[in-house]
Design a protein around this motif. Structure first.
Motif, PDB file in Angstrom:
ATOM      1  N   VAL A   1      10.736 -32.961  10.843  1.00 60.58           N
ATOM      2  CA  VAL A   1       9.787 -32.932  11.960  1.00 60.58           C
ATOM      3  C   VAL A   1       9.841 -34.325  12.575  1.00 60.58           C
ATOM      4  N   PRO A   2      10.551 -34.480  13.711  1.00 62.21           N
ATOM      5  CA  PRO A   2      10.779 -35.823  14.265  1.00 62.21           C
ATOM      6  C   PRO A   2       9.630 -36.324  15.135  1.00 62.21           C
ATOM      7  N   LEU A   3       9.755 -37.599  15.525  1.00 55.59           N
ATOM      8  CA  LEU A   3       8.767 -38.252  16.366  1.00 55.59           C
ATOM      9  C   LEU A   3       9.207 -38.220  17.822  1.00 55.59           C
ATOM     10  N   PHE A   4       8.315 -37.755  18.696  1.00 58.31           N
ATOM     11  CA  PHE A   4       8.504 -37.842  20.142  1.00 58.31           C
ATOM     12  C   PHE A   4       7.435 -38.774  20.698  1.00 58.31           C
ATOM     13  N   TYR A   5       7.736 -39.407  21.839  1.00 54.61           N
ATOM     14  CA  TYR A   5       6.778 -40.278  22.502  1.00 54.61           C
ATOM     15  C   TYR A   5       6.068 -39.533  23.625  1.00 54.61           C
ATOM     16  N   GLY A   6       4.790 -39.821  23.771  1.00 50.89           N
ATOM     17  CA  GLY A   6       4.020 -39.235  24.860  1.00 50.89           C
ATOM     18  C   GLY A   6       2.540 -39.322  24.581  1.00 50.89           C
ATOM     19  N   THR A   7       1.753 -39.020  25.607  1.00 47.71           N
ATOM     20  CA  THR A   7       0.299 -39.054  25.472  1.00 47.71           C
ATOM     21  C   THR A   7      -0.354 -37.704  25.737  1.00 47.71           C
ATOM     22  N   LEU A   8       0.422 -36.753  26.259  1.00 52.35           N
ATOM     23  CA  LEU A   8      -0.113 -35.419  26.515  1.00 52.35           C
ATOM     24  C   LEU A   8       0.217 -34.526  25.324  1.00 52.35           C
ATOM     25  N   PRO A   9      -0.778 -34.080  24.572  1.00 52.86           N
ATOM     26  CA  PRO A   9      -0.483 -33.216  23.421  1.00 52.86           C
ATOM     27  C   PRO A   9       0.264 -31.958  23.862  1.00 52.86           C
ATOM     28  N   PHE A  10       1.231 -31.544  23.055  1.00 59.49           N
ATOM     29  CA  PHE A  10       1.909 -30.272  23.330  1.00 59.49           C
ATOM     30  C   PHE A  10       0.932 -29.159  22.968  1.00 59.49           C
ATOM     31  N   TYR A  11       0.404 -28.516  23.974  1.00 55.95           N
ATOM     32  CA  TYR A  11      -0.673 -27.546  23.788  1.00 55.95           C
ATOM     33  C   TYR A  11      -0.200 -26.098  23.877  1.00 55.95           C
ATOM     34  N   ARG A  12       1.122 -25.887  24.089  1.00 51.37           N
ATOM     35  CA  ARG A  12       1.655 -24.527  24.175  1.00 51.37           C
ATOM     36  C   ARG A  12       3.125 -24.546  23.765  1.00 51.37           C
ATOM     37  N   ASP A  13       3.612 -23.389  23.380  1.00 49.00           N
ATOM     38  CA  ASP A  13       5.045 -23.251  23.128  1.00 49.00           C
ATOM     39  C   ASP A  13       5.761 -23.181  24.468  1.00 49.00           C
ATOM     40  N   LEU A  14       6.987 -23.706  24.487  1.00 50.15           N
ATOM     41  CA  LEU A  14       7.747 -23.754  25.734  1.00 50.15           C
ATOM     42  C   LEU A  14       9.081 -23.035  25.573  1.00 50.15           C
ATOM     43  N   ALA A  15       9.397 -22.224  26.564  1.00 50.67           N
ATOM     44  CA  ALA A  15      10.664 -21.483  26.561  1.00 50.67           C
ATOM     45  C   ALA A  15      10.971 -21.096  28.005  1.00 50.67           C
ATOM     46  N   THR A  16      12.142 -20.517  28.203  1.00 49.94           N
ATOM     47  CA  THR A  16      12.519 -20.072  29.543  1.00 49.94           C
ATOM     48  C   THR A  16      11.440 -19.153  30.109  1.00 49.94           C
ATOM     49  N   GLY A  17      11.026 -19.423  31.359  1.00 49.19           N
ATOM     50  CA  GLY A  17       9.970 -18.637  31.992  1.00 49.19           C
ATOM     51  C   GLY A  17       8.612 -19.287  31.910  1.00 49.19           C
ATOM     52  N   ALA A  18       8.513 -20.425  31.191  1.00 47.82           N
ATOM     53  CA  ALA A  18       7.220 -21.114  31.080  1.00 47.82           C
ATOM     54  C   ALA A  18       6.806 -21.668  32.435  1.00 47.82           C
ATOM     55  N   ASP A  19       5.524 -21.673  32.699  1.00 46.68           N
ATOM     56  CA  ASP A  19       5.015 -22.257  33.941  1.00 46.68           C
ATOM     57  C   ASP A  19       5.353 -23.745  33.993  1.00 46.68           C
ATOM     58  N   ASP A  20       5.494 -24.240  35.209  1.00 46.84           N
ATOM     59  CA  ASP A  20       5.759 -25.668  35.378  1.00 46.84           C
ATOM     60  C   ASP A  20       4.590 -26.470  34.801  1.00 46.84           C
ATOM     61  N   GLY A  21       4.899 -27.646  34.257  1.00 48.06           N
ATOM     62  CA  GLY A  21       3.828 -28.471  33.705  1.00 48.06           C
ATOM     63  C   GLY A  21       4.328 -29.839  33.270  1.00 48.06           C
ATOM     64  N   ALA A  22       3.375 -30.763  33.136  1.00 52.02           N
ATOM     65  CA  ALA A  22       3.715 -32.121  32.715  1.00 52.02           C
ATOM     66  C   ALA A  22       4.252 -32.144  31.293  1.00 52.02           C
ATOM     67  N   ASP A  23       3.880 -31.149  30.478  1.00 46.44           N
ATOM     68  CA  ASP A  23       4.395 -31.110  29.110  1.00 46.44           C
ATOM     69  C   ASP A  23       5.897 -30.814  29.092  1.00 46.44           C
ATOM     70  N   VAL A  24       6.377 -30.049  30.096  1.00 48.10           N
ATOM     71  CA  VAL A  24       7.817 -29.776  30.194  1.00 48.10           C
ATOM     72  C   VAL A  24       8.563 -31.078  30.493  1.00 48.10           C
ATOM     73  N   LYS A  25       8.035 -31.859  31.423  1.00 43.95           N
ATOM     74  CA  LYS A  25       8.657 -33.139  31.758  1.00 43.95           C
ATOM     75  C   LYS A  25       8.678 -34.065  30.547  1.00 43.95           C
ATOM     76  N   GLN A  26       7.588 -34.086  29.785  1.00 46.82           N
ATOM     77  CA  GLN A  26       7.516 -34.917  28.590  1.00 46.82           C
ATOM     78  C   GLN A  26       8.560 -34.491  27.564  1.00 46.82           C
ATOM     79  N   LEU A  27       8.754 -33.177  27.408  1.00 42.61           N
ATOM     80  CA  LEU A  27       9.764 -32.660  26.496  1.00 42.61           C
ATOM     81  C   LEU A  27      11.156 -33.106  26.931  1.00 42.61           C
ATOM     82  N   GLU A  28      11.472 -32.953  28.233  1.00 37.21           N
ATOM     83  CA  GLU A  28      12.803 -33.330  28.727  1.00 37.21           C
ATOM     84  C   GLU A  28      13.042 -34.834  28.593  1.00 37.21           C
ATOM     85  N   GLU A  29      12.006 -35.646  28.813  1.00 42.13           N
ATOM     86  CA  GLU A  29      12.157 -37.095  28.659  1.00 42.13           C
ATOM     87  C   GLU A  29      12.563 -37.448  27.235  1.00 42.13           C
ATOM     88  N   ASN A  30      11.962 -36.768  26.259  1.00 39.48           N
ATOM     89  CA  ASN A  30      12.288 -37.054  24.864  1.00 39.48           C
ATOM     90  C   ASN A  30      13.658 -36.518  24.479  1.00 39.48           C
TER      91      ASN A  30
END
Length: 364
Positions: free
Chosen positions: A113-142
């Motif tokens: 279980v690795p470490l990612f950087y960010g301040t917005l808690p991942f509050y949902r699972d993400l997959a193809t078809g997910a609504d746009d959101g700042a958590d997606v950008k945070q995931l891609e940055e990491n």
């Protein structure tokens, strides 16, 4: 204002009675007589010379407004890492370990279980078809920081390219390559962390508190009276004493939330406190201890090149205000003064005729 006063000791003639050197005792039945001799006031009596007064020199110096407060050298406040992935804990780091982005924090079912950087808690699972959101950008940055890109500049859209990058990342970790991201797949922190304590053991359920983390750089945290908040300015220097050694530090954070202060017994002292963080300019100055008591001296204001005398040299005048008593070869006179900054047992003074090098009578 200049006021000159000549001080003269007062003397008065006194009549003293002494018991004669030879006392005649006459016993008549049950009576006795003691002969007393009267010494006239005309008899010269030597009086002890007055003790010499203590004086101090008026100096030209720099004075600063300072405040000293107790603090603690350490790694700052702890944060709890809560396991959100079902399974069994199979590996844990050592206390004191430093973990950076992309590195494993702990293991579940033999998977990291690795470490990612960010301040917005991942509050949902993400997959193809997910609504746009700042958590997606945070995931891609990491993902990009860990070496898995292909989706262009990180943005809020979860695309097939995002899913492809996820699969590559999952393969590198030995995970099932689903192209989907779960809330508990990583530990999120604002930056590099240090493991301060372990809360679980291998074999424990992975959901719940796993460990505690702190910052990776030692600093001094001070509980400063909220009423003195203006003494601490972010970016300003402060003097720090640890284990008898004094070094310089930089104020990196001044708290904006006041909490009830505690006395030595841990009881509320009725004085709201704020937390001030001071980073040591030389990290090695703190020695090798993870934690140690410290004292911090904050400097708010500096008055350069002012005249100063010991506080004990101030005389309160009956008509109000202050004066100092100047001693010039045994001749004394008063000079009215205005006071300025008090610091380190000295006080800034100004007055007509007051110059550096004069000596003033003082009690300290």
């Amino acid at each position: 204002m200049t006021e000159v006063t000549h001080l003269k000791p007062r003397r008065r003639g006194r009549t003293r009675w002494f018991v004669a050197g030879a006392v005649l005792v006459v016993v008549l039945g049950t009576s006795s007589v003691v002969v007393l001799t009267r010494v006239s006031s005309a008899t010269p009596v030597k009086e002890a010379a007055p003790p010499p007064v203590e004086t101090a020199e008026v100096v030209k110096t720099d004075l600063s407004e300072e405040e000293e407060a107790d603090g603690t050298l350490g790694y700052g406040d702890e944060s709890s890492v809560q396991g959100r992935k079902p399974g069994t804990i199979t590996s844990l780091p050592e206390a004191g370990a430093k973990i950076t982005r992309c590195q494993a924090v702990y293991g579940v079912d033999a998977k990291p279980v690795p470490l990612f950087y960010g301040t917005l808690p991942f509050y949902r699972d993400l997959a193809t078809g997910a609504d746009d959101g700042a958590d997606v950008k945070q995931l891609e940055e990491n993902l990009k920081a860990c070496g898995f890109g292909g989706f262009g500049t990180p943005d809020k859209k979860f695309t097939s390219a995002t899913a492809a990058a996820l699969k590559k990342w999952q393969k590198s970790l030995g995970l099932e390559q689903t192209g989907a991201f779960g809330q508990g797949d990583v530990v999120l922190a604002a930056g590099e962390v240090r493991v301060s304590a372990l809360s679980a053991k291998p074999g424990s359920p992975a959901q719940g508190e796993v460990l505690k983390t702190s910052g990776t750089v030692r600093s001094v945290q001070v509980k400063l009276d909220a009423a003195k908040q203006d003494l601490a300015q972010q970016g300003a220097k402060a003097s720090v004493t640890i284990n008898g050694k004094t070094t310089q530090g930089t104020i990196t954070d001044v708290g904006r939330t006041a909490v009830e202060g505690k006395d030595a017994a841990g009881q509320d002292d009725g004085k709201p406190k704020i937390t001030v963080t001071v980073k040591l300019d030389d990290p090695a100055a703190g020695g090798t201890l993870d934690s140690a008591p410290a004292s911090v001296r904050f400097t708010k204001d500096v008055h350069s090149g002012v005249l100063a005398v010991p506080v004990g040299a101030l005389l309160a005048l009956a008509e109000g205000g202050y004066a100092v008593e100047v001693d010039e070869n045994g001749q004394r006179r008063l000079i009215g003064v205005q006071t300025g900054l008090f610091s380190g047992g000295k006080v800034e003074v100004t007055g007509n005729g007051l110059t550096a090098g004069l000596r003033v009578v003082t009690t300290s």
